[in-house]
Design an enzyme around this catalytic site. Sequence first.
Site, PDB file in Angstrom:
ATOM      1  CG  ASN A 173      -1.801   1.340   1.193  1.00 57.79           C
ATOM      2  OD1 ASN A 173      -2.663   1.650   0.472  1.00 57.79           O
ATOM      3  ND2 ASN A 173      -1.375   2.169   2.397  1.00 57.79           N
ATOM      4  CD  GLU A 174      -1.204   6.016   0.471  1.00 61.05           C
ATOM      5  OE1 GLU A 174      -0.679   6.515   1.243  1.00 61.05           O
ATOM      6  OE2 GLU A 174      -2.318   6.495  -0.014  1.00 61.05           O
ATOM      7  CE1 TYR A 256      -8.137   9.649   1.465  1.00 58.21           C
ATOM      8  CE2 TYR A 256      -6.038   8.941   0.484  1.00 58.21           C
ATOM      9  CZ  TYR A 256      -6.972   8.711   1.107  1.00 58.21           C
ATOM     10  OH  TYR A 256      -7.463   7.500   1.782  1.00 58.21           O
ATOM     11  CD  GLU A 323      -5.911   4.522   1.074  1.00 60.95           C
ATOM     12  OE1 GLU A 323      -5.702   5.685   1.492  1.00 60.95           O
ATOM     13  OE2 GLU A 323      -5.235   3.364   1.226  1.00 60.95           O
ATOM     14  CD  GLN A 371     -10.092   4.552   6.209  1.00 59.97           C
ATOM     15  OE1 GLN A 371     -10.180   4.081   7.488  1.00 59.97           O
ATOM     16  NE2 GLN A 371      -8.784   4.638   6.047  1.00 59.97           N
TER      17      GLN A 371
HETATM   18  O1  AHR Z   1      -7.040   6.680   4.448  1.00 62.07           O
HETATM   19  C1  AHR Z   1      -6.037   7.050   5.132  1.00 62.07           C
HETATM   20  C2  AHR Z   1      -4.632   6.773   5.116  1.00 62.07           C
HETATM   21  O2  AHR Z   1      -4.480   7.473   3.785  1.00 62.07           O
HETATM   22  C3  AHR Z   1      -4.531   5.411   4.350  1.00 62.07           C
HETATM   23  O3  AHR Z   1      -4.085   4.558   5.535  1.00 62.07           O
HETATM   24  C4  AHR Z   1      -3.052   5.332   3.402  1.00 62.07           C
HETATM   25  O4  AHR Z   1      -3.154   4.598   2.616  1.00 62.07           O
HETATM   26  C5  AHR Z   1      -3.494   6.923   2.851  1.00 62.07           C
HETATM   27  O5  AHR Z   1      -2.110   7.701   2.940  1.00 62.07           O
END
Ligand code: AHR
Length: 518
Positions: A173-174, A256, A323, A371
């Site tokens: 992840n990331e 994001y 995400e 989330q």
């Molecule tokens: O969604 C919150 C965080 O954002 C996650 O854990 C991460 O993958 C991202 O940076």
Amino acid sequence: MNKLVVKETKEAGYIHPELHSQFIEFLGTCIYDGLWVGEDSEIPNYHGMRKSAVDALKELEPPVIRWPGGCYADTYHWRDGIGPRDKRPVTYNENFATFTVDHNEFGTHEFMELCGMVGAKPWININLLSGTVGEMKEWMEYCNRREETSLSRERAANGSPEPFAIEYWGIGNECWNGGGRLTAESYAQEYRKFVTAMPLFDTRLPEGERPYTMKRIASGPDGNKPRERVRWTEEFFRNMAQYRQPPVDAYDLHFYNWCVKTPEERAELFNREDWYRVIDSCLVLEDVIQEQYKLIQEGLKKYPASEGFMKHPAPTCDLVVGEWGNWYRSSFEVRPALYQQCTMRDAITSALTLDIFHRNCNMVKMACVAQTINVLNSLILTDGEKFLRTPNFDVFMMYKVHRGAKAVELNLCQDYGRLHTFASRKNDRIYVNIVNADMDKESELSICFEENTKPVQVTVLAADAPDACNTFDMPDRVRAKAGRLPEKKEDTYRIKLPAASVSVCEFQIIMEVDLNRR
Ligand code: AHR
């Protein structure tokens, strides 16, 4: 005059239901206190999971739920979350300043039970940072092995004799940040190793069982870094093109909508300028998806032809957005960690983001909002026994009609560009989304179709103020309601759109009966 021409006979792609997926992680109170309250809690629960949250998710029917992270996945050891709960190790969770003691009560079996109750497919992200290749392999064996082995027997002893048949596996992840601060090149080396070690499961299943294939999801770039994201994807696929190619079934982009202008920036505190800034910045994702899709295709084209005697099919790789959501700067400081309110502004950006996925459904196959509960762009908020559904929940519910439908072509002309539209077709129904992103002006739109139609239903999410949100005192202040059916004049429908609103209009195609053919 604003005018929309819906070309419902021109299909523009299949809308994968997975575009409406969810993400839950052990951050803040997303899982503990939010979803998981424990079997002995006075809060009504299904085997420890908050009843009201599970009931809401049952209505929502999320196609996929991603778990256990996120960044948390890279500190998570799956063995901590199996076996009798009172014997599970107690660990400490400092991810994103969650700062709580973790009793590991919610583990693989609890997650699978949740997925089963709400009808979602699981997406498990493995631990590539502090875990090992062997640990990943054993987790997969534990989950999916049908044949009798020590691990499958252990799963049975823990209450699940049948294998979980988990398809989606995130390999890191990331990895450009929390997942190891790796370069694309070094991640590619790790990816090769982890993916090669994945067990194979016999696809000749007993009669009546759902066949599945394991999907390997690679960690894609940070969608918010314009230069780095291009470099990451180019370098990752350049590495994949060398020597023998491990499969990359999907590539996980994260994006994001950063709302971080000042340290105080909060979901429910904004002025006019902030309203438009946050709404406009969520739209950037459309270009990012198109750019990343193109880079993936270019990367795959560089794979050399096989020298062996086995001919391999042309490689493919799906783009997914694991995400997405609004992220306000103050959420870094709040307690519980990353807890955000959700106003009409967030509902609008969620609707616009889902419409970006719908419109680009030929390029993006799956997306998970970050989330589901109590963290960032949530659908559900809780506090102790209190529970509410945010306006985002309503957007997802209103948009369910598009799952499995075909996107159709549109032509929108407007005097002033604050209306956003999308339409899909399923059988004899056409569903038209209209977002009026104007903060305080009602708008009117004329809609016409190629075929003869009649309006069936209109659902509107609007509020008494643009910063309106649902609170535990007023949990239903912002709620979707039935709207007035649009009036038809000649061949055109006229519909009124409240300021700061999301509307979904359903039309039925009237099949013309040719009487001469009887
Ligand atoms: O969604 C919150 C965080 O954002 C996650 O854990 C991460 O993958 C991202 O940076």
